[in-house]
Write a protein that holds these residues in place. Structure first.
Motif, mmCIF file in Angstrom:
data_model
loop_
_atom_site.group_PDB
_atom_site.id
_atom_site.type_symbol
_atom_site.label_atom_id
_atom_site.label_comp_id
_atom_site.label_asym_id
_atom_site.label_seq_id
_atom_site.Cartn_x
_atom_site.Cartn_y
_atom_site.Cartn_z
ATOM 1 N N SER A 643 0.755 -1.332 0.038
ATOM 2 C CA SER A 643 -0.155 -0.116 0.065
ATOM 3 C C SER A 643 0.747 1.261 0.135
ATOM 4 C CB SER A 643 -0.995 0.112 1.089
ATOM 5 O OG SER A 643 -0.099 -0.200 2.409
ATOM 6 N N ASN A 644 2.016 1.175 0.535
ATOM 7 C CA ASN A 644 3.190 2.306 0.399
ATOM 8 C C ASN A 644 4.381 1.975 -0.142
ATOM 9 O OD1 ASN A 644 3.657 0.826 2.397
ATOM 10 N ND2 ASN A 644 4.495 2.599 3.748
ATOM 11 N N LYS A 645 4.637 1.087 -1.030
ATOM 12 C CA LYS A 645 5.926 0.652 -1.495
ATOM 13 C C LYS A 645 5.745 0.498 -3.135
ATOM 14 C CE LYS A 645 7.798 -1.346 2.634
ATOM 15 N NZ LYS A 645 6.290 -1.754 3.368
ATOM 16 N N PHE A 646 6.669 0.838 -3.969
ATOM 17 C CA PHE A 646 6.970 0.558 -5.285
ATOM 18 C C PHE A 646 8.204 -0.232 -5.300
ATOM 19 C CE2 PHE A 646 3.773 3.943 -6.239
ATOM 20 C CZ PHE A 646 2.898 2.946 -6.977
ATOM 21 N N CYS A 647 8.430 -1.260 -6.248
ATOM 22 C CA CYS A 647 9.731 -1.812 -6.619
ATOM 23 C C CYS A 647 9.878 -1.475 -8.034
ATOM 24 C CB CYS A 647 9.708 -3.232 -6.467
ATOM 25 S SG CYS A 647 9.982 -3.831 -4.910
ATOM 26 N N LEU A 648 11.202 -1.136 -8.087
ATOM 27 C CA LEU A 648 11.976 -0.557 -9.420
ATOM 28 C C LEU A 648 12.803 -1.555 -10.064
ATOM 29 C CD1 LEU A 648 10.778 2.042 -7.924
ATOM 30 C CD2 LEU A 648 12.187 3.318 -9.311
ATOM 31 N N LEU A 649 13.010 -1.633 -11.295
ATOM 32 C CA LEU A 649 14.077 -2.305 -11.989
ATOM 33 C C LEU A 649 14.896 -1.296 -13.026
ATOM 34 C CD1 LEU A 649 13.165 -5.933 -12.903
ATOM 35 C CD2 LEU A 649 14.991 -5.383 -11.526
ATOM 36 N N LEU A 650 16.127 -1.107 -12.730
ATOM 37 C CA LEU A 650 16.920 -0.091 -13.224
ATOM 38 C C LEU A 650 17.998 -0.664 -13.956
ATOM 39 C CD1 LEU A 650 17.245 2.916 -10.831
ATOM 40 C CD2 LEU A 650 15.557 2.440 -12.416
ATOM 41 N N PRO A 651 17.797 -1.325 -15.466
ATOM 42 C CA PRO A 651 18.676 -1.930 -16.007
ATOM 43 C C PRO A 651 19.820 -1.185 -16.791
ATOM 44 C CG PRO A 651 16.592 -2.298 -16.985
ATOM 45 C CD PRO A 651 16.478 -1.284 -16.101
ATOM 46 N N ASN A 652 21.210 -1.779 -16.626
ATOM 47 C CA ASN A 652 22.275 -0.923 -17.598
ATOM 48 C C ASN A 652 22.594 0.480 -16.539
ATOM 49 O OD1 ASN A 652 22.343 -2.839 -19.439
ATOM 50 N ND2 ASN A 652 20.776 -1.587 -20.658
ATOM 51 N N VAL A 653 22.723 0.472 -15.360
ATOM 52 C CA VAL A 653 23.166 1.490 -14.732
ATOM 53 C C VAL A 653 24.053 1.339 -13.623
ATOM 54 C CG1 VAL A 653 21.022 2.679 -14.936
ATOM 55 C CG2 VAL A 653 21.264 1.296 -13.011
ATOM 56 N N ASN A 654 24.909 2.098 -13.278
ATOM 57 C CA ASN A 654 25.736 1.938 -12.171
ATOM 58 C C ASN A 654 25.215 2.395 -10.824
ATOM 59 O OD1 ASN A 654 26.412 4.415 -11.972
ATOM 60 N ND2 ASN A 654 28.124 4.310 -13.287
ATOM 61 N N TYR A 655 26.023 2.141 -9.583
ATOM 62 C CA TYR A 655 25.235 2.434 -8.427
ATOM 63 C C TYR A 655 25.054 3.988 -8.382
ATOM 64 C CZ TYR A 655 24.667 3.122 -3.211
ATOM 65 O OH TYR A 655 24.188 3.295 -2.039
ATOM 66 N N LYS A 656 26.080 4.641 -8.773
ATOM 67 C CA LYS A 656 26.043 6.368 -8.922
ATOM 68 C C LYS A 656 24.742 6.980 -9.617
ATOM 69 C CE LYS A 656 28.678 10.241 -10.055
ATOM 70 N NZ LYS A 656 29.983 10.958 -10.464
ATOM 71 N N TYR A 657 24.704 6.221 -11.028
ATOM 72 C CA TYR A 657 23.447 6.505 -11.697
ATOM 73 C C TYR A 657 22.106 6.243 -10.993
ATOM 74 C CZ TYR A 657 20.832 7.865 -15.820
ATOM 75 O OH TYR A 657 19.971 8.509 -16.588
ATOM 76 N N GLY A 658 22.138 5.064 -10.463
ATOM 77 C CA GLY A 658 21.070 4.638 -9.712
ATOM 78 C C GLY A 658 20.466 5.314 -8.700
ATOM 79 N N ASN A 659 21.534 5.804 -8.023
ATOM 80 C CA ASN A 659 20.956 6.997 -6.794
ATOM 81 C C ASN A 659 20.393 8.235 -7.587
ATOM 82 O OD1 ASN A 659 21.411 6.244 -3.728
ATOM 83 N ND2 ASN A 659 23.200 5.265 -4.871
ATOM 84 N N ILE A 660 21.382 8.635 -8.620
ATOM 85 C CA ILE A 660 20.863 9.899 -9.260
ATOM 86 C C ILE A 660 19.370 9.898 -9.774
ATOM 87 C CG2 ILE A 660 21.109 11.211 -11.368
ATOM 88 C CD1 ILE A 660 24.214 10.877 -11.006
ATOM 89 N N VAL A 661 19.099 8.748 -10.452
ATOM 90 C CA VAL A 661 17.690 8.489 -10.632
ATOM 91 C C VAL A 661 16.716 8.415 -9.604
ATOM 92 C CG1 VAL A 661 15.976 7.126 -11.863
ATOM 93 C CG2 VAL A 661 18.201 7.226 -12.898
#
Length: 691
Positions: A643-661
């Protein structure tokens, strides 16, 4: 050598991102503005251009327009880069000639696939062009190669004010040779003669090309008339010295050739097409005088005769002069002259004359009078005493004066077509078709493309040409002259690309000539064209023919394309994939397996709404979902986990870019928030590859 990809984008960040994606596979060239990009196109001739739409100074649409204006044959594929989501901008780009779009923010996999596919098509087209430059039978340059070299040499001699020489040689009674000794022996003779011709003229700096059938064309720079004629006498004598038996020749007991040639210092006084016509007439003169001889220069036309050439560059010839666009004849004059010629046996009104020149403009008769005066003055360049009598008033309306003989190549062409259709004998029909195909080398009045009635005439001649082309291809196939069919189809497929007969005989000739891989590539190209132009389908006989190609299963491929259409998410143009938990789990499994292959990182993320008042959570989850749609990429996926959470998949990113997203999502969500009791939290972890 790597293919060149030019990136034109004012954003340094975009250039750096695209360069990092493409630099391993391609040579990347970059420009930060439109004018610099245009200069780099002219300098490097890249295989593909990635062009940003929104740029200061000159936008992407204007850059593409200028490239097309500077080069009417501009064919480099252009993919627009944009963050614009409206269909109108996309339609505008595609109408201008762009091949695809790449949306911001970038998806690495989509970019790689699109660039790879369009460069693959570019390579195929270039390969087709390279193949088309050599004659498949003799191995010497072909007609297309000659066309290119002729223009280069003609312009060079004109610029340098030096002599340009050209000759055409025709093997005498070669049809009789083929009919009696067989076409395989005939092909061997063509190869042998071609090799001899090349060995003779190359040391003199000349080139020889196969002009078509049993004709060869020769080009020389800086060779005066007597020297060029002497070389061609050596060529004629060389063929004669081969002593190839031909008991069915009416001029010798062995194979001989007839040669016609001409030397000139190119100038504005004569166009290139007029010069070629004069060479052609010298050849006919040599054949008419008994064959096995060289005829050079001489008078072209008798007094009182005029020739009009409309199927190539427009020109009018007399025995003493010529008129064309190259000699300064303006477009309005050409249009009026053409109207008078094609309607010289018809009745027409003054209104008809005005409309042919000015369409529906308000009537100003003095404008019509001025064009007639200009036309009469232009005709004086023919240098004949009766020039001003060629156009005369009849009942107050100007007409062509039919008291003077006028030969029009387009009318000769139509007459040949009519005789071909009426001919009962198949060999006669084939001969007439060959004559028509050789006569129609380019297009009717190709200088003028914006006048409706001329375009209608051009379409009529194109229809006639296609009739002759079909008979010609059938005849060449029956004679097993597959190389001629291949060469002709390669040349004409650029204009008549959707002609079913042409594509069928092109594929059949490639198969019969043992060029199965080229046949497969062309068939796959046709399939892709049908896939691009929805509603278009290949004919049953082309599909049936494809079954003869080893290594190709057309039924399976067609079925696969249909499945692909069914799987394509046509309703989604951008943004991430929203899915349920089961689908999310399947995507996770696919991505974890892909990690082994592509060695890229993929991150699993969770975003949580933190809110003390439970009633507000549902509304905030709706807001968060909208934020996800606007900030995730194509290729990313998300699902509602609770009810209060979403799960995401971010392909082809590194840790730094994932945090930026994720930080971008958090900022976008908070910016529109007016409740201090609501916040979000996020975390991400790398997916482990399944081994």
């Amino acid at each position: 050598m790597k293919e060149k990809v030019l990136i034109i984008d004012d954003s340094l960040e975009s250039i750096q991102t695209l360069t990092s994606i493409l630099h391993e596979d391609y040579q990347v060239i970059t420009a930060r503005d439109g004018l610099s990009g245009i200069r780099l196109v002219n300098r490097y001739n890249p295989s593909l251009i990635l062009l940003d739409i929104i740029m200061p100074g000159m936008n992407g649409f204007e850059v593409l327009q200028q490239l097309q204006n500077e080069n009417e044959d501009f064919s480099i594929p252009v993919i627009f880069i944009t963050c614009l989501q409206d269909e109108q901008s996309e339609e505008q780009g595609l109408r201008m000639g762009a091949v695809d779009y790449i949306m911001k923010p970038f998806n690495e996999r989509i970019i790689k696939v699109k660039v790879h596919n369009h460069i693959k098509r570019m390579r195929y087209r270039r390969n087709m062009e390279d193949i088309a430059m050599l004659d498949g039978l003799t191995g010497i340059p072909n007609r297309r190669s000659y066309d290119v070299r002729f223009q280069l040499d003609w312009r060079a001699c004109k610029k340098e004010n030096t002599t340009f020489s050209m000759a055409i040689a025709d093997i005498d009674y070669f049809k009789d040779y083929n009919d009696n000794y067989g076409h395989m022996q005939g092909d061997e003779v063509l190869r042998r003669i071609a090799g001899l011709l090349q060995s003779i003229v190359t040391p003199y700096g000349g080139i020889v090309a196969r002009y078509g059938g049993e004709e060869f064309v020769f080009l020389f720079r800086n060779k005066e008339s007597m020297e060029a004629k002497k070389i061609m006498e050596e060529v004629r004598a060389g063929v004669e010295a081969l002593k190839i038996k031909h008991h069915y020749s009416k001029c010798a007991n062995y194979l001989t050739i007839s040669v016609g040639g001409h030397s000139i210092v190119p100038s504005e006084e004569i166009s290139a097409s007029e010069f070629v016509e004069r060479v052609d007439r010298r050849l006919y003169q040599a054949k008419g005088q008994g064959k096995n001889r060289v005829v050079w220069e001489g008078k072209q036309l008798v007094n009182g005769q005029i020739e009009c050439f409309l199927l190539n560059d427009f020109s009018v010839l007399s025995s003493a002069g010529s008129v064309s666009a190259k000699t300064g004849m303006r477009k309005k004059c050409m249009i009026l002259f053409l109207y008078l010629i094609v309607n010289r046996y018809e009745k027409y009104s003054k209104e008809d004359l005005y409309h042919c020149l000015f369409q529906d403009e308000e009537r100003e008769w003095n404008k019509l009078t001025a064009v007639f005066a200009e036309l009469k003055k232009a005709l004086e360049q023919l240098e004949i005493s009766y020039a001003r009598e060629l156009v005369v008033p009849i009942n107050g309306i100007y007409h062509w004066n039919n008291n003077y003989m006028c030969m029009v190549d387009a009318e000769v062409f139509t007459q040949i077509i009519n005789e071909m259709e009426e001919a009962a004998d198949q060999s006669q029909k084939a001969a007439l078709a060959k004559h028509a195909v050789e006569l129609y080398q380019t297009d009717f009045m190709n200088e003028i493309t914006d006048v409706t009635w001329i375009n209608e005439l051009r379409n009529r001649y194109r229809i006639q040409y296609r009739k002759a082309l079909h008979y010609y291809l059938i005849d060449r196939m029956e004679l097993k002259h597959y190389h001629e069919v291949i060469e002709k189809c390669q040349r004409d497929s650029l204009v008549y690309y959707n002609d079913e007969e042409l594509n069928y005989y092109y594929l059949l000739a490639l198969i019969k000539d043992g060029k199965e891989q080229e046949a497969i590539e062309h068939y796959e190209y046709l399939l892709e064209s049908c896939d691009t132009n929805r509603g278009a389908v290949l004919s049953e006989r082309i599909t049936r023919l494809s079954r003869e190609m080893k290594g190709l299963n057309p039924k399976l491929k067609e079925e696969l394309l249909n499945i692909k259409d069914g799987l394509t998410d046509s309703g989604r143009k951008s943004g991430p994939l929203e899915c349920n938990e089961e689908m999310f789990e399947q995507i996770y499994q696919i991505e974890s397996r892909n990690l082994i292959r592509n060695e890229k990182m993929c991150y699993l993320c969770m975003i949580k709404i933190v809110c003390q008042i439970q009633d507000k959570v549902t509304h905030q989850m709706d807001r968060l979902q909208s934020t996800l749609k606007g900030n995730l990429r194509i290729g990313d996926a998300y699902t509602k986990k609770s009810s209060n959470k979403f799960c995401l998949l971010l392909p082809n990113v590194n840790y730094k870019y994932g945090n930026i997203v994720l930080e971008r999502i958090r900022t976008a969500f908070i910016d529109g928030l007016d409740d201090p009791n609501v916040s979000i939290q996020y975390e991400l972890v790398p997916i482990e590859p399944i081994r």
